[in-house]
Design a protein around this motif. Structure first.
Motif, PDB file in Angstrom:
ATOM      1  N   ASP A 136     -33.334 -28.674 -37.698  1.00 38.34           N
ATOM      2  CA  ASP A 136     -32.799 -29.497 -36.617  1.00 38.34           C
ATOM      3  C   ASP A 136     -31.484 -30.106 -37.081  1.00 38.34           C
ATOM      4  OD1 ASP A 136     -32.635 -30.714 -34.211  1.00 38.34           O
ATOM      5  OD2 ASP A 136     -33.912 -32.404 -34.746  1.00 38.34           O
ATOM      6  N   SER A 170     -28.466 -33.088 -35.984  1.00 39.02           N
ATOM      7  CA  SER A 170     -28.061 -34.155 -35.077  1.00 39.02           C
ATOM      8  C   SER A 170     -26.663 -34.601 -35.481  1.00 39.02           C
ATOM      9  CB  SER A 170     -29.032 -35.329 -35.150  1.00 39.02           C
ATOM     10  OG  SER A 170     -29.031 -35.876 -36.447  1.00 39.02           O
ATOM     11  N   SER A 171     -25.925 -35.117 -34.530  1.00 38.77           N
ATOM     12  CA  SER A 171     -24.568 -35.579 -34.818  1.00 38.77           C
ATOM     13  C   SER A 171     -24.300 -36.856 -34.044  1.00 38.77           C
ATOM     14  CB  SER A 171     -23.540 -34.503 -34.447  1.00 38.77           C
ATOM     15  OG  SER A 171     -23.583 -34.278 -33.052  1.00 38.77           O
TER      16      SER A 171
END
Length: 195
Positions: free
Chosen positions: A21, A23-24
């Motif tokens: 996974d 995320s940013s």
């Protein structure tokens, strides 16, 4: 049905295995040209004084057998200066100093050149005022002038930081103004630890 805000066309940047996974957190920062040239609204700056080289600060190189006047023609700024005598009868003044300076500012389109020069002069005035205020405090001549001490920049100082009194020139309201020169890293309380 179609989901709101969903992009139908997807550009794949990289492929990952299924359980991974990513995320940013997108950030928006205000950049300054002191940090990187990509933030500068100016693409080129030209500076000139003494277009006819009457002060002889520049040695105009030319090849043997050529006329130096043809090699080094006066610039556009020469129309604002008095042309020297063709026969060389003008006396050389060893104590002469330049009195006119010509700047050419080329921008990339975000601001007008006049606005950039005006804002640059304003920033220079603010920096000099805060240096003068600091020198007045150090020399014991009392507090800085009312204009500099009254917080000319408002709540934030020149670099956009809140005036919390950390590492700025003494005498400025709330610690605003130009940061004091840093002598080391964040450990000595210099202004870098605010970043």
């Amino acid at each position: 049905g179609k989901q709101e805000g969903r992009c139908e066309r997807v550009q794949i940047i990289t492929r990952r295995n299924h359980p991974t996974d990513a995320s940013s957190i997108p950030l928006t920062l205000q950049g300054k040209a002191l940090e990187h040239a990509k933030w500068s609204p100016v693409s080129a700056v030209g500076f000139e004084y003494d277009p006819y080289n009457k002060l002889r600060h520049t040695d105009l190189w030319f090849e043997v057998g050529t006329n130096p006047v043809d090699e080094w023609r006066p610039t556009q700024n020469a129309k604002y200066e008095r042309e020297p005598a063709k026969d060389g009868s003008d006396r050389f003044d060893f104590n002469a100093r330049p009195t006119r300076f010509y700047f050419d500012v080329e921008t990339v389109g975000q601001l007008k050149p006049e606005d950039i020069v005006t804002k640059g002069i304003d920033a220079l005035i603010l920096n000099l005022a805060s240096v003068q205020a600091g020198l007045n405090e150090i020399s014991g001549n009392g507090p800085a002038t009312a204009g500099a001490q009254g917080g000319m920049m408002g709540e934030d100082d020149f670099y956009g930081r809140n005036g919390d009194g950390g590492g700025s020139v003494p005498g400025m309201n709330g610690g605003g103004g130009v940061p004091a020169p840093a002598t080391g890293g964040a450990a000595d309380g210099g202004w870098q630890d605010d970043w």
